[in-house]
Write an enzyme that holds these catalytic residues in place. Structure first.
Site, PDB file in Angstrom:
ATOM      1  N   CYS A   7      13.672  10.522   6.972  1.00  0.00           N
ATOM      2  CA  CYS A   7      13.497  10.102   8.377  1.00  0.00           C
ATOM      3  C   CYS A   7      14.789  10.285   9.157  1.00  0.00           C
ATOM      4  CB  CYS A   7      13.032   8.658   8.433  1.00  0.00           C
ATOM      5  SG  CYS A   7      14.084   7.549   7.511  1.00  0.00           S
ATOM      6  N   LYS A  21       0.852  -1.195   0.000  1.00  0.00           N
ATOM      7  CA  LYS A  21       0.000   0.000   0.000  1.00  0.00           C
ATOM      8  C   LYS A  21       0.882   1.237   0.000  1.00  0.00           C
ATOM      9  CE  LYS A  21      -1.852   3.004   2.566  1.00  0.00           C
ATOM     10  NZ  LYS A  21      -1.759   4.228   1.765  1.00  0.00           N
ATOM     11  N   GLY A  44       6.749   4.915   8.223  1.00  0.00           N
ATOM     12  CA  GLY A  44       5.929   6.122   8.261  1.00  0.00           C
ATOM     13  C   GLY A  44       6.070   6.794   9.609  1.00  0.00           C
ATOM     14  N   SER A  45       5.050   7.530  10.001  1.00  0.00           N
ATOM     15  CA  SER A  45       5.159   8.329  11.226  1.00  0.00           C
ATOM     16  C   SER A  45       4.959   7.471  12.475  1.00  0.00           C
ATOM     17  CB  SER A  45       4.109   9.436  11.194  1.00  0.00           C
ATOM     18  OG  SER A  45       2.822   8.847  11.156  1.00  0.00           O
ATOM     19  N   THR A  46       5.484   7.962  13.569  1.00  0.00           N
ATOM     20  CA  THR A  46       5.356   7.253  14.847  1.00  0.00           C
ATOM     21  C   THR A  46       3.894   7.165  15.280  1.00  0.00           C
ATOM     22  OG1 THR A  46       7.600   7.769  15.509  1.00  0.00           O
ATOM     23  CG2 THR A  46       6.033   7.410  17.295  1.00  0.00           C
ATOM     24  N   GLU A  88       9.345  16.128  15.017  1.00  0.00           N
ATOM     25  CA  GLU A  88       9.798  15.897  13.641  1.00  0.00           C
ATOM     26  C   GLU A  88       9.041  16.826  12.703  1.00  0.00           C
ATOM     27  OE1 GLU A  88       8.687  12.180  11.692  1.00  0.00           O
ATOM     28  OE2 GLU A  88      10.761  12.005  11.004  1.00  0.00           O
ATOM     29  N   GLU A 107       9.108   1.038  10.995  1.00  0.00           N
ATOM     30  CA  GLU A 107      10.197   2.018  10.827  1.00  0.00           C
ATOM     31  C   GLU A 107       9.521   3.373  10.918  1.00  0.00           C
ATOM     32  OE1 GLU A 107      13.327   1.297  10.451  1.00  0.00           O
ATOM     33  OE2 GLU A 107      13.343  -0.779   9.757  1.00  0.00           O
TER      34      GLU A 107
HETATM   35  P1  NAD Z   1       2.320   8.497   7.595  1.00  0.00           P
HETATM   36  O1  NAD Z   1       2.496   7.721   8.849  1.00  0.00           O
HETATM   37  O2  NAD Z   1       1.340   9.585   7.567  1.00  0.00           O
HETATM   38  O3  NAD Z   1       1.878   7.492   6.419  1.00  0.00           O
HETATM   39  C1  NAD Z   1       2.631   6.360   6.093  1.00  0.00           C
HETATM   40  C2  NAD Z   1       1.722   5.351   5.432  1.00  0.00           C
HETATM   41  O4  NAD Z   1       0.756   4.918   6.375  1.00  0.00           O
HETATM   42  C3  NAD Z   1       0.944   5.896   4.237  1.00  0.00           C
HETATM   43  O5  NAD Z   1       0.876   4.903   3.251  1.00  0.00           O
HETATM   44  C4  NAD Z   1      -0.420   6.162   4.839  1.00  0.00           C
HETATM   45  O6  NAD Z   1      -1.465   6.112   3.898  1.00  0.00           O
HETATM   46  C5  NAD Z   1      -0.534   5.032   5.833  1.00  0.00           C
HETATM   47  N1  NAD Z   1      -1.490   5.269   6.915  1.00  0.00           N
HETATM   48  C6  NAD Z   1      -1.839   6.461   7.474  1.00  0.00           C
HETATM   49  N2  NAD Z   1      -2.768   6.258   8.439  1.00  0.00           N
HETATM   50  C7  NAD Z   1      -3.002   4.925   8.502  1.00  0.00           C
HETATM   51  C8  NAD Z   1      -3.839   4.099   9.293  1.00  0.00           C
HETATM   52  N3  NAD Z   1      -4.652   4.612  10.220  1.00  0.00           N
HETATM   53  N4  NAD Z   1      -3.809   2.766   9.094  1.00  0.00           N
HETATM   54  C9  NAD Z   1      -3.007   2.229   8.162  1.00  0.00           C
HETATM   55  N5  NAD Z   1      -2.196   2.963   7.367  1.00  0.00           N
HETATM   56  C10 NAD Z   1      -2.187   4.294   7.541  1.00  0.00           C
HETATM   57  O7  NAD Z   1       3.767   8.960   7.180  1.00  0.00           O
HETATM   58  P2  NAD Z   1       4.191   9.813   5.902  1.00  0.00           P
HETATM   59  O8  NAD Z   1       3.755  11.214   6.113  1.00  0.00           O
HETATM   60  O9  NAD Z   1       3.765   9.106   4.664  1.00  0.00           O
HETATM   61  O10 NAD Z   1       5.780   9.718   5.961  1.00  0.00           O
HETATM   62  C11 NAD Z   1       6.523  10.517   6.796  1.00  0.00           C
HETATM   63  C12 NAD Z   1       6.919   9.736   8.029  1.00  0.00           C
HETATM   64  O11 NAD Z   1       7.596   8.541   7.662  1.00  0.00           O
HETATM   65  C13 NAD Z   1       7.895  10.497   8.893  1.00  0.00           C
HETATM   66  O12 NAD Z   1       7.523  10.400  10.243  1.00  0.00           O
HETATM   67  C14 NAD Z   1       9.221   9.786   8.648  1.00  0.00           C
HETATM   68  O13 NAD Z   1      10.152   9.896   9.679  1.00  0.00           O
HETATM   69  C15 NAD Z   1       8.775   8.381   8.445  1.00  0.00           C
HETATM   70  N6  NAD Z   1       9.791   7.611   7.733  1.00  0.00           N
HETATM   71  C16 NAD Z   1      10.517   6.695   8.438  1.00  0.00           C
HETATM   72  C17 NAD Z   1      11.507   5.958   7.808  1.00  0.00           C
HETATM   73  C18 NAD Z   1      12.299   4.933   8.564  1.00  0.00           C
HETATM   74  O14 NAD Z   1      12.868   4.069   7.916  1.00  0.00           O
HETATM   75  N7  NAD Z   1      12.343   4.953   9.880  1.00  0.00           N
HETATM   76  C19 NAD Z   1      11.770   6.156   6.451  1.00  0.00           C
HETATM   77  C20 NAD Z   1      11.009   7.114   5.753  1.00  0.00           C
HETATM   78  C21 NAD Z   1      10.020   7.828   6.407  1.00  0.00           C
END
Ligand code: NAD
Length: 505
Positions: free
Chosen positions: A309, A198, A251-253, A408, A274
Site C-alpha cells: 500500500c 476475515k 484493503g482498497s479504497t 493504484e 486503512e
Molecule cells: P480488497 O479491498 O479487494 O479486499 C480487502 C478485503 O476486503 C478482502 O478480505 C476482501 O475479501 C474484502 N472485501 C471485498 N469486498 C468486500 C465487501 N463488499 N464487503 C466486505 N468485505 C469485502 O483489497 P485487496 O485487493 O485484498 O488488497 C489490496 C488493497 O489493499 C490495495 O488497495 C492496498 O493499497 C490496500 N492496502 C492498504 C494498506 C494500508 O494499511 N493502508 C495495507 C495493505 C493493503
C-alpha cells in the site's frame, strides 16, 4: 508437518520444497475454538501463484457462518472470560502467542509464500518477525495504559476510562496477510474484545493457522474466530451485521467506501479503514547519496512485487539529475529480478493471482498508450513454470494526470515524474486522492522539513523509504483511510471512552 515441533530453517529451495511437501494445509474456518467447515458445505480452491497448483479447498463462509461466529464472539465477550481478565493476564497469553508465532516461523512463512507468492526470504525474515513483534509490542503495552481523572471540584470525582467495544470484525487483504491481521487482532485482543478475522479469499491459510496457535497460547474459545470466504458474501455479512460493534479493514479504497455505507445501513458500527495509496518518493538533486536513494526507490516499487500500500509508485526526480537517476534505478533493479519464491536468493516473487497479473499488464499497456516511455521491464516472465511473474517496470516521462500516475496499480510499475522546484514537487505529490505515505531525499534540512510539513500523508520518510516500527502510528490522510494502526494510537480503535462522574455526599 508436526505442528508441535518447530523445524530447522531450510537454507535452499530443495529444503523449502521438502518442508512444503510435509505441510498440513487446513482450509476450514476456526469457530468457537475449533475447525469447522462452512455451514453451506461450500468450498473454493486455494491456488498457488508460485506454480498454479491447488493447495487446498477452503471453507467458503457466508451469512450463516457470520451469524455463528458473531454469536460465539458475543457469548465469550459477555461471559468476561477474556474481556474481564486483568490486563497482565491478557498480556501473558498474547506474549505466549507471539512466542508460538516465532516458533512456527518456518511453517507460517511457507504458508504465506505458497498462498500469495512472496519470496520465502521475505516471508521468513520480514512477515513472520513483524507479526510476532506486533503481537509482543502490543501485549507489553496493555498493562501500561492508564485512565484519567477529570479536573473536578473538590466534592466530585470524574473518571475517564477505556472499555473494550465488544465484537470486532477485522477484514484484511492478501499482500501481507499475517502482518495486516496482527496489526488488528493484537490491539483488539489486548484491549479485551472478541474478534472475527476475515482473511482475503486470495490468502486464507496463515490466518487459519494463527487461530490454532492462539488457542494453544490460551485465548479462550469464541474470543478469536477466523472466517475464510469472499468479500461479497461473508465480508459483507460482517459489515452489515447488527451485532458487530466495530469493523476494522485494510484493503482498497473502493471496498472501504462500501463498508462505511454498510455501517450506516446497519448499526452504525465503528468503522476504521486503512486503504490504498499512490505514494510520492521525492528526490532532490542534493540528496545525500544518490546511489542509496536509487536502491531504495527500486526496493520501494519491487519489494513484495510492488503489492504494497505504501509502494513508492510515483518517483518525483529533480530534472537536473533525472537521466542519471533513472540509470541508477535500472542498475539497482538488477537485484530485483523475478525468481522462484521458494529459492532463498529470490527477491521478487509471484503476483498473487491471474486477475492481479492481468491488471498489472493492462496498466503497462495503458502507460504506453498514454505516451509514457517504457525504460525497463514491462513483460510477463517465467510463464513455463505455471507461476505468475512480471518484470519490475519503469516508465519515464510520466505526467501526474496519466492513469499510471493517479491510479493504484498494486504491482511493480514505477512512474517517473520530473520537477524543478520544491513547490512544484509538493504540488504534484499532493495532487492525489490518496495520502498514505511519502518520502523526501535532500541534504538541506530546511527543504526536508518544509516539504515534509507540506506533504498530505500519514507517514513521511526523510532520506530513506519505509521506515518506522511498532512505536509509530500508521495510516492515511484523505482516501487512504482513517484511524491509525500500530503504536498506542491503535488502542483508540478498539475502546470506547467512558466518563463516570461521582458527586460526593
Ligand atoms: P480488497 O479491498 O479487494 O479486499 C480487502 C478485503 O476486503 C478482502 O478480505 C476482501 O475479501 C474484502 N472485501 C471485498 N469486498 C468486500 C465487501 N463488499 N464487503 C466486505 N468485505 C469485502 O483489497 P485487496 O485487493 O485484498 O488488497 C489490496 C488493497 O489493499 C490495495 O488497495 C492496498 O493499497 C490496500 N492496502 C492498504 C494498506 C494500508 O494499511 N493502508 C495495507 C495493505 C493493503
Amino acid at each position: 508437518m508436526n505442528h508441535s515441533k518447530p523445524s530447522h530453517t531450510p537454507t535452499d529451495q530443495t529444503g523449502w520444497q521438502a518442508l512444503a511437501s510435509q505441510l498440513t494445509l487446513e482450509g476450514r474456518a476456526w469457530l468457537d475454538g475449533g475447525y469447522q467447515g462452512a455451514s453451506s458445505g461450500e468450498t473454493f480452491a486455494c491456488i498457488s501463484p508460485v506454480d498454479g497448483r491447488e493447495l487446498a479447498r477452503v471453507a467458503s463462509c457466508d451469512q450463516s457462518d457470520a451469524d455463528l461466529a458473531v454469536a460465539a464472539a458475543r457469548k465469550a465477550f459477555d461471559s468476561g472470560v477474556w474481556s474481564h481478565l486483568a490486563p497482565t493476564k491478557r498480556k501473558a497469553v498474547l506474549l505466549r502467542f507471539a512466542d508460538l508465532i516465532e516458533a512456527h516461523g518456518d511453517e507460517l512463512a511457507l504458508l504465506e509464500t505458497l498462498d500469495m507468492g512472496k519470496p520465502i526470504r521475505h516471508a521468513r525474515t520480514v512477515d513472520v518477525p513483524a507479526t510476532a513483534r506486533a503481537t509482543r509490542w502490543t501485549a507489553e503495552a496493555i498493562d501500561k495504559v492508564y485512565g484519567e481523572l477529570a479536573a473536578t471540584p473538590h466534592d466530585q470525582i470524574g473518571m475517564i476510562s477505556r472499555e473494550p467495544i465488544g465484537v470486532v470484525a477485522a477484514i484484511v487483504p492478501w499482500n501481507f496477510p499475517m502482518i495486516m491481521a496482527a496489526w488488528k487482532i493484537a490491539p483488539a485482543l489486548a484491549t479485551g474484545n472478541s474478534v472475527i478475522l476475515k482473511p482475503s479469499e486470495k490468502s486464507p491459510l496463515t490466518a487459519i493457522r494463527l487461530a490454532a496457535l492462539a488457542k494453544e497460547a490460551g485465548i479462550p474459545d469464541g474470543v478469536f474466530n477466523v472466517l475464510p470466504g469472499y468479500g461479497h458474501t461473508v465480508g459483507k455479512a460482517l459489515a452489515l451485521h447488527m451485532d458487530v460493534d466495530c469493523l476494522v479493514f485494510t484493503g482498497s479504497t473502493n471496498v472501504a467506501k462500501q463498508l462505511m455505507i454498510c455501517a450506516g445501513q446497519s448499526n452504525m458500527k465503528r468503522v476504521w479503514l486503512e486503504a490504498g495509496g499512490k505514494s510520492p518518493n521525492i528526490v532532490f538533486a542534493d540528496a545525500p547519496d544518490l546511489k542509496k536513494a536509487a536502491a531504495e526507490a527500486a526496493s520501494a516499487i519491487a519489494f513484495n512485487q510492488g503489492e504494497v500500500c505504501t509502494a513508492g509508485s510515483r518517483l518525483l526526480v529533480q530534472e537536473t539529475i533525472r537521466t542519471e537517476f533513472i540509470g541508477l534505478i535500472r542498475e539497482a533493479l538488477k537485484t530485483w529480478r523475478p525468481g522462484h519464491p521458494l529459492d532463498p536468493a529470490t527477491t521478487c516473487g509471484a503476483i498473487v493471482d491471474q486477475a492481479q497479473l492481468d491488471r498489472i499488464i493492462e496498466y503497462i499497456g495503458i502507460g504506453q498508450s498514454e505516451g509514457a516511455t517504457l525504460v525497463e521491464g514491462g513483460k510477463r516472465v517465467m510463464e513455463e513454470t505455471g507461476g505468475l511473474f512480471v518484470q519490475p517496470t519503469v516508465f519515464d516521462g510520466v505526467n501526474n494526470r496519466m492513469r499510471i500516475a493517479s491510479e493504484e496499480i498494486f504491482g511493480p510499475v514505477l512512474s517517473v515524474i520530473g520537477f524543478s522546484t520544491a513547490e512544484e514537487a509538493v504540488a504534484i505529490a499532493n495532487d492525489s486522492i490518496y495520502g498514505l505515505a511519502a518520502a523526501v531525499w535532500t541534504s538541506n534540512i530546511n527543504t526536508a522539513h518544509k516539504v515534509a510539513k507540506a506533504l498530505r500523508a500519514g507517514s513521511v520518510w526523510i532520506n530513506h523509504y519505509d521506515g518506522g516500527d511498532m512505536t509509530a502510528p500508521f495510516g492515511g490522510f484523505k482516501q487512504s483511510g482513517n484511524g491509525r494502526d500500530k503504536s498506542l494510537h491503535a488502542f483508540d480503535k478498539y475502546t470506547e471512552v467512558k466518563a463516570t462522574w461521582l458527586v460526593l455526599e
